[in-house]
Each structure stands twice: as C-alpha cells, then as structure tokens.
Design an enzyme around this catalytic site. Sequence first.
Site, mmCIF file in Angstrom:
data_model
loop_
_atom_site.group_PDB
_atom_site.id
_atom_site.type_symbol
_atom_site.label_atom_id
_atom_site.label_comp_id
_atom_site.label_asym_id
_atom_site.label_seq_id
_atom_site.Cartn_x
_atom_site.Cartn_y
_atom_site.Cartn_z
ATOM 1 N N CYS A 161 37.632 69.149 -13.962
ATOM 2 C CA CYS A 161 38.892 68.571 -14.449
ATOM 3 C C CYS A 161 38.610 67.395 -15.386
ATOM 4 O O CYS A 161 38.130 66.344 -14.942
ATOM 5 C CB CYS A 161 39.742 68.130 -13.252
ATOM 6 S SG CYS A 161 41.142 67.084 -13.681
ATOM 7 N N CYS B 228 40.425 64.103 -14.655
ATOM 8 C CA CYS B 228 39.869 63.486 -13.444
ATOM 9 C C CYS B 228 38.692 62.572 -13.791
ATOM 10 O O CYS B 228 38.467 61.552 -13.127
ATOM 11 C CB CYS B 228 39.405 64.550 -12.456
ATOM 12 S SG CYS B 228 40.715 65.626 -11.834
#
Length: 286
Positions: free
Chosen positions: A40, A43
């Site tokens: 991600c 993230c």
Amino acid sequence: MTDAATVSHVFDVDQQTFEADVLQASLSTPILVDFWATWCEPCKTLGPMLEKLAAEFNGAFRLGKVDVDSQQELAGMFGIKSIPTVMLVKDGQVLDGFAGALPEGQLREFLLRHVQPLEAAAGDEVAAAEDPAQAVNRLQQAIAAEPNKPELKLDLAVALMRNEQIDAAEAELAALPANLATDARAVRLRSELELAHSLQDAPERATLQQRLQANAEDWEAHDQLGVRLLLEGDAAGGLDQFLLILQKARDWNDGQGKKRLLAAFATLDDAELVSRYRRKMASLLF
C-alpha cells in the site's frame, strides 16, 4: 526524540494479542490502530508520520499496527474496506477513525481532539533547552546529510524563527512541500512571522507606552504594544491590548483587533489562556 522512544510506543497487533494489547490496554491508554499492508503506497506515507507522532505524544497514546494481509480475520472484524484505515480505541471501544493518508497537520488535529501530549522525557527536555543557534546548525547539517527529508526543513524553519532569523525562516517555510505547509507547526510559524513582521519598524515598548499616555485612542500604539508584549512573553498583556482595540475600535484598520487575536491564538500553547480569551472575544463580537 529517539528511535527507541518511537519503538516503545509502537507495536504489532495480531488476532491473539488484540484483546489484551488493544481492548484491555485501551482502558488505561488510548490505542491508535493502523490497518496497513506492505504493498500500500499511501501506507508508506502515513505509517512513519503516525510513528513520529506516537513518539512526540510521549505515551499519551500507543500505536498498534495491523498488517491486513496476515491478519485478514482481524481486519474483517473491523469491516476494513480500504487501507490505510486508522481507528482510535479508548475504554475498550472504537472512539473515532479515518481512512486514507492525511497530512501531518490534520493527523495532529485528529489526535488533539482526544489526547494531549504527555510531558517530555528527560532526554527530550535537554533537546528542548538547546540553544537556537545550535539547533539551526544541527538541522542544517542533518539536511545536508539527508536532503530528501522535508520534515527537517520544517524543523529548521522553526529553529530559525527562534534564532530571530525572520527572513530565513520565512524562506524555508515558503519552500515546504504542500503536505507540510498545513502542518500545525507550519500554521503556527506563519502566524508568528506575521506578528514579527509587524514589529520590524515599530518603536520600543517605552515609546509606545508614552504615546498611549498622551493619547489613549492611539490604536496603532495599542496594536504594536500588544504584538511586542505577546512576542516578549507577556501573552495576556498582549491579548488585552488586542481586546481593547476590538472593544473600542472594532473597525480600525479593517478589523485589526480581531485579526491579531486570531493570529495570537494560533501561536500560543496555553490552552486555558486561549480558551479564556476566545470567550472574551466572542462576548464582544456576539
């Protein structure tokens, strides 16, 4: 702030440890749960900022990290639809949360709605007491070694302001990337710079007080005295000057009294003082 300090406030969460490390632990300390994954991209931006804030808040909350790939059942319990997703657990219940990678300034605002930073540890107190000129030198060296860490440039802008290098601080602030331009410290520094600029050609305190003795309706003198008192450490004295302008000459200089109060509130750490003077301002406006 040290890496060890950061680690002490950050931990991994799995299905087996969730009840003890999150639910039960949240009865005494709020737990911020970060649902993330290695693939991600957002993230990778959010995670380090959360870890930095966990260290800065010095134990006011702890950060639990949930890898949704290895903890799919746990993610399912929370109905996670996208990542990153962050939830604040307090007293055994989900209190608040958000999805997506917020800018650092908005992260601070989110946290400050629910928790207040604890007092700095002894090592951090030493860092806080660092001479402003030493801080500028240290940060310039750090930026030379790690030029791709923009948060260091915000630290430098703040240090330059503390060292009374106003133009240099303003230049560093203007060069910050968009995600840091809205950081709470950047917003505060912008207000401090606005106040400092207004004093560049202002008379000394004694001269301003003499002007007011001669003419109590010299609003420019009230304004400049208020800024000087504020920046010299007499916050209440400065705010009183701005309130007087708001009360007696609300429209002077396009509402300068109100503007000064709002700018001053953005620079002050004393929440009780700010709250008290916000109420006073509101009583005059409404």
